[in-house]
Scaffold this motif. Structure first.
Motif, short mmCIF file in Angstrom:
data_model
loop_
_atom_site.label_atom_id
_atom_site.label_comp_id
_atom_site.label_asym_id
_atom_site.label_seq_id
_atom_site.Cartn_x
_atom_site.Cartn_y
_atom_site.Cartn_z
N ARG A 1 27.00 34.00 58.07
CA ARG A 1 25.23 33.45 57.57
C ARG A 1 24.46 34.87 56.99
NH1 ARG A 1 22.47 35.64 62.96
NH2 ARG A 1 20.65 34.39 62.06
N TRP A 2 25.31 36.22 56.23
CA TRP A 2 24.75 36.49 55.34
C TRP A 2 25.48 37.03 54.54
CZ3 TRP A 2 19.79 37.55 56.66
CH2 TRP A 2 19.49 37.07 57.74
N SER B 1 20.34 35.80 52.69
CA SER B 1 20.57 35.07 53.27
C SER B 1 21.51 34.19 52.58
CB SER B 1 19.02 33.34 54.83
OG SER B 1 19.87 32.92 54.59
N SER B 2 22.76 33.24 53.33
CA SER B 2 23.29 32.54 52.94
C SER B 2 22.74 30.60 53.35
CB SER B 2 24.78 32.34 52.86
OG SER B 2 24.90 31.94 54.87
N ASP B 3 21.28 30.99 54.07
CA ASP B 3 21.15 29.70 54.01
C ASP B 3 20.29 29.37 53.13
OD1 ASP B 3 19.71 27.74 54.99
OD2 ASP B 3 18.76 28.15 57.12
N ASP C 1 16.39 28.98 53.16
CA ASP C 1 16.09 30.18 53.29
C ASP C 1 15.58 30.86 52.24
OD1 ASP C 1 14.67 32.97 54.16
OD2 ASP C 1 16.79 33.21 54.91
N SER D 1 13.74 33.10 51.36
CA SER D 1 13.25 34.90 51.33
C SER D 1 13.80 35.60 50.47
CB SER D 1 13.41 35.51 53.44
OG SER D 1 14.10 35.51 53.29
N PRO E 1 16.38 38.81 49.24
CA PRO E 1 16.79 39.73 49.87
C PRO E 1 16.67 40.68 50.32
CG PRO E 1 17.41 39.23 47.59
CD PRO E 1 16.10 39.01 47.87
#
Length: 256
Positions: free
Chosen positions: A53-54, A68-70, A73, A75, A77
């Motif tokens: 996830r990260w 986030s690795s999504d 996402d 946003s 870091p």
């Protein structure tokens, strides 16, 4: 730094890229971008959490980025300042240091870092501060890892001083390593654990890869009796050619 979806071994999908902050905005419009704020010179290391996830990535600065690795996402870091310490007793005389290596703990709650102030840091993501600093080497710490993903008390560190050290957080109060591996004649560039708390693999600037057995490591007292010149040349690969007369192979009881 680029991130790929490798679910298909023949068709990797490129979905994120990490760029230094000086890259123009026009260059980042084509793909989801992770910007490392104030990144210096190079990205030194990156680590993916066990749950995927990260991702944490470091540079020649005290701040590590957590993103986030999504791919959905967008946003920015988070900035993890490894110089922020939970205790004043952990303070270092360095106000700035690069982070050369980062690794997630098995539960994803902590990140261990190897730094240019000759130390190992353990950063607690929830507390937003470093909960442990070990000034355990005599040169840059280029590589770190957890000994066992399920037991974060065991740490490994590799340094330009030519040693790999084993640290047990349950008995770290005296600041002394649980054990030392001595066998590389130059600095350590990478280490990794088998994950069973018994074996560790290392690469060195002496162009060798070694596999170590924790049951055969030196105690700190045994290592203290070994002359430094007998196992380490101190050669800097950035300056000049290696003096052939200083090269000599040697064995270590810790090598498998």
């Amino acid at each position: 730094m680029r991130m790929y979806d490798t679910s298909s071994p023949y068709h990797w999908k490129h979905f994120k890229v990490c760029l230094s902050s000086h890259i123009s905005r026009e260059q980042t419009d084509q793909i989801q971008t992770l910007v490392m704020f104030d990144g210096q010179w190079t990205i030194t290391d990156a680590s993916l959490s066990r749950d995927n996830r990260w991702i944490a990535y470091s540079s020649m600065q005290t701040t590590v980025c957590l993103a986030s690795s999504d791919p959905l996402d967008k946003s920015p870091p988070r900035q993890l300042d490894f110089s922020k310490l939970v205790s004043p007793r952990m303070r270092t005389s360095y106000t700035y240091f690069p982070v050369y290596s980062v690794r997630f703990s098995g539960d994803g709650r902590e990140i261990v870092g190897g730094t240019g102030d000759q130390s190992i840091y353990v950063y607690d993501i929830e507390r937003e501060a470093s909960v442990l600093r070990i000034p355990g080497h005599q040169d840059d710490v280029n590589a770190v890892c957890f000994g066992d993903e399920n037991s974060p008390h065991l740490l490994y560190s590799g340094s330009d001083d030519g040693t790999i050290k084993v640290w047990d957080r349950r008995s770290i109060g005296d600041g002394v390593a649980a054990g030392v591996f001595c066998g590389h004649t130059e600095g350590i560039t990478y280490i990794d654990s088998k994950g069973d708390g018994r074996y560790v693999l290392s690469n060195g600037k002496d162009q060798t890869t070694k596999l170590w057995d924790l049951r055969k490591m030196y105690t700190p007292q045994e290592f203290a009796r070994i002359p430094n010149y007998s196992h380490f040349t101190g050669w800097d690969y950035r300056r000049g050619q290696f003096p052939i007369y200083r090269w000599k192979p040697h064995d270590s009881p810790a090598i498998i």
